[in-house]
Design a protein around this motif. Structure first.
Motif, PDB file in Angstrom:
ATOM      1  N   ALA A  69     107.478  81.757  30.790  1.00  0.00           N
ATOM      2  CA  ALA A  69     108.539  81.564  31.350  1.00  0.00           C
ATOM      3  C   ALA A  69     108.043  80.680  32.809  1.00  0.00           C
ATOM      4  O   ALA A  69     106.958  81.298  33.278  1.00  0.00           O
ATOM      5  CB  ALA A  69     109.268  83.062  31.679  1.00  0.00           C
ATOM      6  N   GLU A  70     109.078  79.947  33.428  1.00  0.00           N
ATOM      7  CA  GLU A  70     108.382  79.629  34.542  1.00  0.00           C
ATOM      8  C   GLU A  70     108.226  80.535  35.784  1.00  0.00           C
ATOM      9  O   GLU A  70     109.036  81.513  35.632  1.00  0.00           O
ATOM     10  CB  GLU A  70     109.470  78.583  35.099  1.00  0.00           C
ATOM     11  N   GLY A  71     107.207  80.382  36.334  1.00  0.00           N
ATOM     12  CA  GLY A  71     106.965  81.548  37.414  1.00  0.00           C
ATOM     13  C   GLY A  71     106.105  82.714  37.072  1.00  0.00           C
ATOM     14  O   GLY A  71     105.650  83.629  37.844  1.00  0.00           O
ATOM     15  N   THR A  72     105.658  82.655  35.839  1.00  0.00           N
ATOM     16  CA  THR A  72     104.749  83.635  35.289  1.00  0.00           C
ATOM     17  C   THR A  72     103.362  83.190  35.774  1.00  0.00           C
ATOM     18  O   THR A  72     102.868  82.276  35.749  1.00  0.00           O
ATOM     19  CB  THR A  72     104.676  83.456  33.715  1.00  0.00           C
ATOM     20  N   THR A  73     102.678  84.507  36.113  1.00  0.00           N
ATOM     21  CA  THR A  73     101.142  84.417  36.672  1.00  0.00           C
ATOM     22  C   THR A  73     100.188  84.863  35.343  1.00  0.00           C
ATOM     23  O   THR A  73     100.582  85.658  34.817  1.00  0.00           O
ATOM     24  CB  THR A  73     100.963  85.404  37.818  1.00  0.00           C
ATOM     25  N   VAL A  74      99.242  83.708  35.129  1.00  0.00           N
ATOM     26  CA  VAL A  74      98.505  83.893  34.099  1.00  0.00           C
ATOM     27  C   VAL A  74      96.972  84.004  34.632  1.00  0.00           C
ATOM     28  O   VAL A  74      96.707  83.462  35.396  1.00  0.00           O
ATOM     29  CB  VAL A  74      98.429  82.876  33.248  1.00  0.00           C
ATOM     30  N   LYS A  75      96.270  85.238  34.186  1.00  0.00           N
ATOM     31  CA  LYS A  75      94.997  85.420  34.720  1.00  0.00           C
ATOM     32  C   LYS A  75      93.880  84.914  33.803  1.00  0.00           C
ATOM     33  O   LYS A  75      94.357  84.670  32.591  1.00  0.00           O
ATOM     34  CB  LYS A  75      94.926  87.149  35.321  1.00  0.00           C
ATOM     35  N   ARG A  76      92.605  85.281  33.870  1.00  0.00           N
ATOM     36  CA  ARG A  76      91.441  85.012  33.159  1.00  0.00           C
ATOM     37  C   ARG A  76      91.849  85.997  31.950  1.00  0.00           C
ATOM     38  O   ARG A  76      91.915  86.953  31.842  1.00  0.00           O
ATOM     39  CB  ARG A  76      90.312  85.467  33.588  1.00  0.00           C
ATOM     40  N   GLY A  77      91.609  84.955  30.699  1.00  0.00           N
ATOM     41  CA  GLY A  77      91.842  85.786  29.277  1.00  0.00           C
ATOM     42  C   GLY A  77      93.308  85.668  29.028  1.00  0.00           C
ATOM     43  O   GLY A  77      93.533  86.075  27.829  1.00  0.00           O
ATOM     44  N   GLY A  78      94.163  85.286  29.801  1.00  0.00           N
ATOM     45  CA  GLY A  78      95.558  85.200  29.425  1.00  0.00           C
ATOM     46  C   GLY A  78      95.956  84.004  28.708  1.00  0.00           C
ATOM     47  O   GLY A  78      95.306  83.171  28.764  1.00  0.00           O
ATOM     48  N   THR A  79      97.182  84.088  27.992  1.00  0.00           N
ATOM     49  CA  THR A  79      97.504  82.915  27.141  1.00  0.00           C
ATOM     50  C   THR A  79      98.473  82.067  27.878  1.00  0.00           C
ATOM     51  O   THR A  79      99.531  82.457  28.505  1.00  0.00           O
ATOM     52  CB  THR A  79      98.323  83.412  25.915  1.00  0.00           C
ATOM     53  N   LEU A  80      98.080  80.854  27.961  1.00  0.00           N
ATOM     54  CA  LEU A  80      98.954  79.813  28.569  1.00  0.00           C
ATOM     55  C   LEU A  80     100.060  79.207  27.822  1.00  0.00           C
ATOM     56  O   LEU A  80     101.259  79.106  28.194  1.00  0.00           O
ATOM     57  CB  LEU A  80      97.961  78.637  29.060  1.00  0.00           C
ATOM     58  N   LEU A  81      99.523  79.080  26.496  1.00  0.00           N
ATOM     59  CA  LEU A  81     100.746  78.529  25.429  1.00  0.00           C
ATOM     60  C   LEU A  81     100.170  78.760  24.105  1.00  0.00           C
ATOM     61  O   LEU A  81      98.942  78.955  24.199  1.00  0.00           O
ATOM     62  CB  LEU A  81     101.213  77.253  25.818  1.00  0.00           C
ATOM     63  N   ARG A  82     101.075  78.435  23.185  1.00  0.00           N
ATOM     64  CA  ARG A  82     100.478  78.369  21.674  1.00  0.00           C
ATOM     65  C   ARG A  82     100.807  77.199  21.203  1.00  0.00           C
ATOM     66  O   ARG A  82     102.041  76.740  21.457  1.00  0.00           O
ATOM     67  CB  ARG A  82     101.048  79.705  21.002  1.00  0.00           C
ATOM     68  N   VAL A  83      99.774  76.703  20.183  1.00  0.00           N
ATOM     69  CA  VAL A  83      99.836  75.380  19.667  1.00  0.00           C
ATOM     70  C   VAL A  83      99.317  75.751  18.307  1.00  0.00           C
ATOM     71  O   VAL A  83      98.280  76.476  17.957  1.00  0.00           O
ATOM     72  CB  VAL A  83      98.742  74.492  20.542  1.00  0.00           C
ATOM     73  N   ASP A  84     100.520  75.677  17.316  1.00  0.00           N
ATOM     74  CA  ASP A  84      99.993  76.022  15.857  1.00  0.00           C
ATOM     75  C   ASP A  84      99.889  77.216  15.892  1.00  0.00           C
ATOM     76  O   ASP A  84      99.100  77.814  14.995  1.00  0.00           O
ATOM     77  CB  ASP A  84      98.888  74.989  15.269  1.00  0.00           C
ATOM     78  N   ASP A  85     100.562  78.012  16.740  1.00  0.00           N
ATOM     79  CA  ASP A  85     100.487  79.424  16.809  1.00  0.00           C
ATOM     80  C   ASP A  85      99.229  80.161  17.257  1.00  0.00           C
ATOM     81  O   ASP A  85      98.761  81.172  16.986  1.00  0.00           O
ATOM     82  CB  ASP A  85     100.959  80.164  15.492  1.00  0.00           C
ATOM     83  N   ARG A  86      98.241  79.178  17.756  1.00  0.00           N
ATOM     84  CA  ARG A  86      96.841  79.646  18.259  1.00  0.00           C
ATOM     85  C   ARG A  86      97.290  79.699  19.746  1.00  0.00           C
ATOM     86  O   ARG A  86      97.638  78.838  20.232  1.00  0.00           O
ATOM     87  CB  ARG A  86      95.889  78.436  17.862  1.00  0.00           C
TER      88      ARG A  86
END
Length: 399
Positions: A69-86
Motif C-alpha cells: 500500500a502507498e505510504g507503507t514503510t519497508v525496512k531491511r529484509g522486508g518485501t517491496l513487491l512480488r514478481v511471479d509470486d517471488r
C-alpha cells in the motif's frame, strides 16, 4: 514570495528640524534609545512532505503479483513487491545489484551433497520466519513478507561468477554478506568472498522467504537502498509486467521543500537554521540540507501577482520528527534570518519623524528634534545613529 516582517510608521516633524531646535513639548509617550542586536527575519512559503518520489531499481522480470500500500514503510529484509509470486527484498547499501551472487559451478558441484544434507539442519532455526532472523533478534525491524513462490526457480546460475572453480569476489559480495549478517544469518566471514558458508546462510534465508534453497541470489531478488523507504506511487498494476518504474519511493523522514527565488537565495546555505510554521500555529526547528543547482522558470499562465523570478528548490530537514505530529503533507511557512546588526542603537519605528529638509529624526522629551541616520529595520525597531544620539536618552513617540 518573500515578505520582510517589518512595519514602518513615520510621523511629521516641525517646520524646522535642525539638531538642537526646540519647540513646546507635545503630548505622547517617551521611550529610551536602547542598544541591542537587530535581526531581519524573512518568511517564505514551503511544502511539508517526504520529498520527491524516485523509482526503485527493480530488476526482477515477470508478472507483478503483489504490491504494498502507498505510504507503507519497508525496512531491511522486508518485501517491496512480488514478481511471479517471488519476493523482491530490500537490503541496505549504495552499490546496485548488477550480477548474480553464488558459488561458481565447480564449487557448487563439489558441495551440493553436503549443502543438501546440512541445509535442513542449519535452516531449522529460521522456522519459516520472514524477518530474516535465525533465532536472533532482527536489528533492522523489518516487515514480514508473505510466504510463497516455493515452486519458483532461481534466476539463472553462476552468471558473473568467473571461471569454473573460481570463487566470486567483490564489494557487492561484502555488501550482501553485511546485510545477511544484520538479518541474523551468520556462520560465515563477512568479507568480499562468497564461500560455501555464505551459500549455506543464503539457503537458510531463502527458506524463511518460502523460496527454493538454491544458495544463489538472483539479480532481481534484492533491491538496495541507503536505508528504510516509504512506498510511493506504483507505476504498474497487479498482473502487469514488472518494469524499471514499477514502484516509486521516498525517504521516511518528513521534510520541507521551498522554491526559493534564485535572486534572493543567499540564506539557503547548507546547515543554516530556520523556523518552520505549521498550519496549527506551532513552530518547529529545521535545517537547510540541500540547495538545487539549477533554477527553474515559473510556469506560464499564472495570476497577476505571480513572480516571474526563476526559483531553486531548497530542501529543509526536521530533526525532531515528533514535533510535526501526524502531518504528512501541508503548506507551511519557513522563516530565516536575513541581515543582522549586532550591538547597535535602536528605537521603535514609530519614534521616527520625517524632517522638513529631508531625512529622519527623533523628537527628544524636551521637544528638540535631532537628525539621525537609519539602518536596519527589524522586529518593529530601527537602527539609528548620529552625533546627538546616545544610549538611554528618551525620545517621544508622536501621537
Amino acid at each position: 514570495m518573500a515578505a520582510v516582517a517589518v512595519v514602518g510608521a513615520l510621523g511629521l516633524g516641525g517646520d524646522r528640524a535642525d539638531e538642537g531646535s526646540s519647540a513646546p513639548p507635545r503630548s505622547g509617550s517617551t521611550v529610551p534609545v536602547t542598544r541591542t542586536t537587530l535581526t531581519e527575519r524573512t518568511t517564505v512559503d514551503g511544502q511539508l512532505g517526504y520529498g520527491s518520489e524516485m523509482p526503485l531499481p527493480v530488476k526482477a522480470t515477470g508478472t507483478v503479483t503483489w504490491l504494498p500500500a502507498e505510504g507503507t514503510t519497508v525496512k531491511r529484509g522486508g518485501t517491496l513487491l512480488r514478481v511471479d509470486d517471488r519476493p523482491v527484498v530490500l537490503l541496505y547499501g549504495t552499490l546496485p545489484m548488477y550480477r548474480e551472487l553464488g558459488l561458481s559451478s565447480g564449487a557448487q558441484q563439489g558441495t551440493r551433497q553436503e549443502a543438501g544434507s546440512q541445509g535442513d539442519t542449519q535452516g531449522s532455526g529460521a522456522k519459516g520466519r520472514t524477518d530474516g532472523n535465525s533465532g536472533a533478534p532482527d536489528p533492522s525491524g523489518s516487515g514480514s513478507p508473505t510466504p510463497g513462490g516455493a515452486e519458483a526457480g532461481a534466476v539463472g546460475t553462476g552468471a558473473g561468477a568467473g571461471r569454473s572453480g573460481d570463487t566470486l569476489r567483490g564489494m557487492d559480495v561484502l555488501q550482501f554478506e553485511s546485510n545477511l549478517a544484520a538479518l541474523g544469518y551468520t556462520g560465515f566471514t563477512v568479507d568480499e568472498e562468497f564461500t560455501e558458508l555464505t551459500a549455506r546462510a543464503v539457503k537458510r534465508w531463502q527458506k524463511s522467504l518460502g523460496l527454493p534453497r538454491t544458495g544463489t541470489v538472483g539479480i532481481g531478488d534484492v533491491v538496495y537502498s541507503t536505508g528504510k523507504v516509504r512506498i510511493g506511487h506504483a507505476g504498474v498494476r497487479l498482473g502487469s509486467p514488472a518494469t524499471d518504474d514499477a514502484l516509486r519511493y521516498t525517504g521516511t523522514s518528513r521534510k520541507v521543500v521551498v522554491n526559493a527565488s534564485a535572486a534572493e537565495d543567499s540564506w539557503a546555505v547548507r546547515g543554516a537554521a530556520v523556523t518552520i510554521g505549521l498550519p496549527d500555529g506551532k513552530s518547529v526547528k529545521g535545517e537547510v540540507a540541500s540547495v538545487g543547482k539549477s533554477a527553474t522558470a515559473p510556469e506560464e499562465g499564472g495570476g497577476e501577482g505571480d513572480s516571474a523570478t526563476p526559483t531553486v528548490p531548497v530542501t529543509i530537514t526536521i530533526k525532531d520528527q515528533k514535533s510535526v505530529g501526524r502531518l504528512e503533507s501541508a503548506p507551511v511557512t519557513v522563516e530565516y534570518v536575513g541581515r543582522e546588526r549586532v550591538d547597535v542603537l535602536t528605537v521603535p519605528v514609530a519614534a521616527l519623524v520625517a524632517l522638513a529638509e529631508g531625512g529622519h529624526g527623533l523628537e527628544t522629551a524636551d521637544g528638540r528634534f535631532v537628525a539621525v541616520k537609519t539602518g536596519l529595520f527589524a522586529d518593529g525597531r530601527v537602527e539609528v545613529s548620529g552625533s546627538a544620539v546616545r544610549e538611554g536618552m528618551n525620545v517621544r513617540i508622536p501621537e
